[in-house]
Design an enzyme around this catalytic site. Structure first.
Site, PDB file in Angstrom:
ATOM      1  N   THR A 143       0.824  -1.200   0.000  1.00 26.15           N
ATOM      2  CA  THR A 143       0.000   0.000   0.000  1.00 26.15           C
ATOM      3  C   THR A 143       0.865   1.261   0.000  1.00 26.15           C
ATOM      4  OG1 THR A 143      -1.407   1.284   1.492  1.00 26.15           O
ATOM      5  CG2 THR A 143      -0.137  -0.431   2.507  1.00 26.15           C
ATOM      6  N   ASP A 144       0.271   2.370  -0.433  1.00 22.53           N
ATOM      7  CA  ASP A 144       0.991   3.649  -0.349  1.00 22.53           C
ATOM      8  C   ASP A 144       1.079   4.148   1.096  1.00 22.53           C
ATOM      9  OD1 ASP A 144      -1.690   4.317  -0.011  1.00 22.53           O
ATOM     10  OD2 ASP A 144      -1.701   5.942  -1.475  1.00 22.53           O
ATOM     11  N   GLU A 145       0.289   3.534   1.995  1.00 23.63           N
ATOM     12  CA  GLU A 145       0.278   4.031   3.383  1.00 23.63           C
ATOM     13  C   GLU A 145       1.610   3.797   4.099  1.00 23.63           C
ATOM     14  OE1 GLU A 145      -3.287   3.491   5.661  1.00 23.63           O
ATOM     15  OE2 GLU A 145      -4.486   3.176   3.872  1.00 23.63           O
ATOM     16  N   TYR A 169      -1.738  -0.675  11.074  1.00 23.44           N
ATOM     17  CA  TYR A 169      -1.924  -1.317   9.752  1.00 23.44           C
ATOM     18  C   TYR A 169      -0.737  -1.031   8.853  1.00 23.44           C
ATOM     19  CZ  TYR A 169      -3.347  -1.611   4.844  1.00 23.44           C
ATOM     20  OH  TYR A 169      -3.374  -1.872   3.490  1.00 23.44           O
ATOM     21  N   LYS A 173       2.231  -3.499   7.314  1.00 27.10           N
ATOM     22  CA  LYS A 173       2.481  -3.665   5.874  1.00 27.10           C
ATOM     23  C   LYS A 173       3.939  -3.310   5.553  1.00 27.10           C
ATOM     24  CE  LYS A 173       0.063  -4.633   2.960  1.00 27.10           C
ATOM     25  NZ  LYS A 173      -0.339  -5.969   2.387  1.00 27.10           N
TER      26      LYS A 173
HETATM   27  N1  NAD Z   1      -8.108  -1.668  -0.217  1.00 26.20           N
HETATM   28  C1  NAD Z   1      -7.188  -0.809  -0.663  1.00 26.20           C
HETATM   29  O1  NAD Z   1      -7.532   0.321  -1.025  1.00 26.20           O
HETATM   30  C2  NAD Z   1      -5.741  -1.225  -0.762  1.00 26.20           C
HETATM   31  C3  NAD Z   1      -4.834  -0.345  -1.359  1.00 26.20           C
HETATM   32  C4  NAD Z   1      -3.498  -0.753  -1.509  1.00 26.20           C
HETATM   33  C5  NAD Z   1      -3.109  -1.994  -1.068  1.00 26.20           C
HETATM   34  N2  NAD Z   1      -4.005  -2.835  -0.469  1.00 26.20           N
HETATM   35  C6  NAD Z   1      -3.541  -4.163  -0.031  1.00 26.20           C
HETATM   36  O2  NAD Z   1      -4.212  -5.116  -0.855  1.00 26.20           O
HETATM   37  C7  NAD Z   1      -4.445  -6.313  -0.111  1.00 26.20           C
HETATM   38  C8  NAD Z   1      -5.909  -6.696  -0.189  1.00 26.20           C
HETATM   39  O3  NAD Z   1      -6.690  -5.618   0.367  1.00 26.20           O
HETATM   40  P1  NAD Z   1      -8.283  -5.693   0.400  1.00 26.20           P
HETATM   41  O4  NAD Z   1      -8.779  -4.317   0.477  1.00 26.20           O
HETATM   42  O5  NAD Z   1      -8.750  -6.605  -0.659  1.00 26.20           O
HETATM   43  O6  NAD Z   1      -8.496  -6.386   1.817  1.00 26.20           O
HETATM   44  P2  NAD Z   1      -9.716  -7.238   2.354  1.00 26.20           P
HETATM   45  O7  NAD Z   1      -9.697  -7.006   3.826  1.00 26.20           O
HETATM   46  O8  NAD Z   1     -10.960  -6.978   1.584  1.00 26.20           O
HETATM   47  O9  NAD Z   1      -9.304  -8.742   2.041  1.00 26.20           O
HETATM   48  C9  NAD Z   1      -8.276  -9.402   2.729  1.00 26.20           C
HETATM   49  C10 NAD Z   1      -8.481 -10.906   2.539  1.00 26.20           C
HETATM   50  O10 NAD Z   1      -7.420 -11.574   3.206  1.00 26.20           O
HETATM   51  C11 NAD Z   1      -7.948 -12.644   3.962  1.00 26.20           C
HETATM   52  N3  NAD Z   1      -7.054 -12.877   5.093  1.00 26.20           N
HETATM   53  C12 NAD Z   1      -6.765 -12.020   6.117  1.00 26.20           C
HETATM   54  N4  NAD Z   1      -5.884 -12.605   6.950  1.00 26.20           N
HETATM   55  C13 NAD Z   1      -5.622 -13.840   6.442  1.00 26.20           C
HETATM   56  C14 NAD Z   1      -4.790 -14.905   6.852  1.00 26.20           C
HETATM   57  N5  NAD Z   1      -4.056 -14.836   7.955  1.00 26.20           N
HETATM   58  N6  NAD Z   1      -4.745 -16.030   6.078  1.00 26.20           N
HETATM   59  C15 NAD Z   1      -5.485 -16.118   4.940  1.00 26.20           C
HETATM   60  N7  NAD Z   1      -6.309 -15.145   4.522  1.00 26.20           N
HETATM   61  C16 NAD Z   1      -6.365 -14.022   5.257  1.00 26.20           C
HETATM   62  C17 NAD Z   1      -9.340 -12.171   4.390  1.00 26.20           C
HETATM   63  O11 NAD Z   1     -10.191 -13.252   4.716  1.00 26.20           O
HETATM   64  C18 NAD Z   1      -9.786 -11.414   3.146  1.00 26.20           C
HETATM   65  O12 NAD Z   1     -10.417 -12.274   2.234  1.00 26.20           O
HETATM   66  C19 NAD Z   1      -3.935  -6.053   1.297  1.00 26.20           C
HETATM   67  O13 NAD Z   1      -2.659  -6.601   1.412  1.00 26.20           O
HETATM   68  C20 NAD Z   1      -3.883  -4.529   1.395  1.00 26.20           C
HETATM   69  O14 NAD Z   1      -2.876  -4.125   2.289  1.00 26.20           O
HETATM   70  C21 NAD Z   1      -5.319  -2.478  -0.302  1.00 26.20           C
END
Ligand code: NAD
Length: 365
Positions: A143-145, A169, A173
């Site tokens: 993430t950019d965070e 968080y 990351k």
């Molecule tokens: N949402 C955003 O805007 C954003 C932006 C940049 C990066 N990201 C990154 O992208 C990734 C996905 O984000 P998202 O928004 O889809 O999140 P989300 O919370 O919707 O999904 C996360 C998924 O991971 C699974 N999970 C969590 N812990 C787990 C574990 N220990 N073992 C197996 N599965 C596990 C959850 O059940 C869920 O299905 C993350 O790594 C996040 O840091 C998200």
């Protein structure tokens, strides 16, 4: 899409918001590839996000935790996985403030568990038999965070911006990014990392800003805005994120990080006002919406903005994130396809058409 050798992917967190969109994207674009998903189905993971691919013979789901290294090793071996795409994480900043432990467990220990399994199956075991490492790629989704907070005039984050995470968080990351990098430098694991800005689109869990506002309007519930609502985020349609990851996996240089973003900065309050306007317009143009969403009294009258309610700011709330995607644009020829107008309309209509999906989740909140 790229005409590349067949891949077998292990997609971690594939039942979450971005992971599920990525699985749909990949199976549609690379129908010859196999996709294995491992997901613990935490509150944010939803098997219904994968309903449309369940019958695909190239799709396999494993309900499991990435911290279970033995399970990950078995999946890598059994399905001859050559590419890990690692999304699984605890992802909601507010939840990380209330309870950081789960973030340390899934985001740091979980990432390390995957790295250990990948190293063992792809590098160590073949070497013990006097063979070469297996061809492989470990792509880490970040993430950019991790870059911290920007002032209003600061230049956007580049891949060289110093890490300065502010919340449990983003700190977890950041730690996972460092572990991925260390496994490349120390053990030669073939890794890439992408750091993306805020995503929006279908299957977004309705505790996050855009789906929360959309669904609250439909129930005539207040639209909570932290502080003065002037916090700025840089928004990207989720399929454009998936395309960016595709490019990094297929064209990115090993060991490198790539920022993925849409150069699309918005203050939270402006996004909320825009969504109110679009929902008002949708109700005005489609009279059947008033029948389908009878509780949406303000939207039916065309004044959803009246639901806006300012609430106490989040502790340590970062003011601004903005991502500079120049490296992925020049090196990988990346550019987003959706404009914010087209992406947000697609998202609005997806939520209007998929009430059963989000209504189930509101009970979990
Ligand atoms: N949402 C955003 O805007 C954003 C932006 C940049 C990066 N990201 C990154 O992208 C990734 C996905 O984000 P998202 O928004 O889809 O999140 P989300 O919370 O919707 O999904 C996360 C998924 O991971 C699974 N999970 C969590 N812990 C787990 C574990 N220990 N073992 C197996 N599965 C596990 C959850 O059940 C869920 O299905 C993350 O790594 C996040 O840091 C998200």
């Amino acid at each position: 899409m790229h005409a590349k050798k067949m891949k077998t992917l292990l997609v971690t967190g594939g039942a979450g918001f971005i992971g599920a969109n990525f699985v749909h994207y990949w199976l549609a674009g690379y129908p010859q590839d196999k996709v294995v998903v491992i997901d613990a189905l935490t509150y944010a993971g939803n098997i219904a996000n994968l309903d449309s691919v369940q019958e695909n013979p190239n799709f396999i789901f494993s309900h499991g935790n990435i911290c279970d290294t033995a399970l990950v090793e078995t999946l890598l071996k059994e399905h001859k996985v050559n590419t890990i795409v690692h999304f699984a994480a605890e992802s909601h900043v507010d939840r990380s403030i209330d309870g950081p432990d789960a973030f340390i467990e899934s985001n740091i220990i979980g990432t390390h568990s995957l790295l250990k399994a990948a190293k063992k199956i792809w590098i160590d075991q073949p070497k013990e038999k006097g063979e070469q490492s297996l061809p492989h790629r470990f792509h880490h989704v970040s993430t950019d965070e991790v870059y911290g907070d920007l002032g209003p005039q600061d230049p956007a984050f580049t891949e060289d911006t110093q890490y300065a995470p502010s919340s449990p968080y983003s700190a977890s990351k950041a730690a996972s990014d460092h572990l991925v990098r260390a496994y490349h430098h120390t053990y030669g694991l073939e890794v890439t990392t992408s750091n993306c800005s805020n995503n929006y689109g279908p299957y977004h869990f309705p505790e996050k800003l855009i789906p929360l506002v959309l669904t609250n309007i439909l129930f005539d519930k207040p639209l909570p805005i932290y502080g003065n609502g002037k916090q700025i985020r840089d928004w990207l349609f989720v399929t454009d994120h998936a395309r960016g990851i595709d490019l990094v996996i297929n064209k990115g240089r090993l060991g490198e990080c790539y920022n993925i973003g849409g150069i699309n900065e918005w203050a939270n309050i402006d996004i909320v006002k825009l969504i109110c306007k679009l929902v008002n317009e949708a109700f005005a143009n489609q009279p059947n919406l008033a029948t389908r969403f009878p509780l949406a009294k303000k939207a039916i009258r065309g004044n959803a903005e009246e639901l806006i309610a300012f609430v106490k700011d989040r502790a340590g709330h970062d003011r601004r994130y903005a991502i500079n995607p120049k490296k992925s644009m020049t090196e990988l020829n990346y550019s987003p396809i959706e404009t914010f107008d087209s992406g947000i309309l697609k998202t609005l209509h997806w939520y209007l058409d998929n009430k059963a999906w989000w209504e189930n989740l509101l009970e979990i909140k």
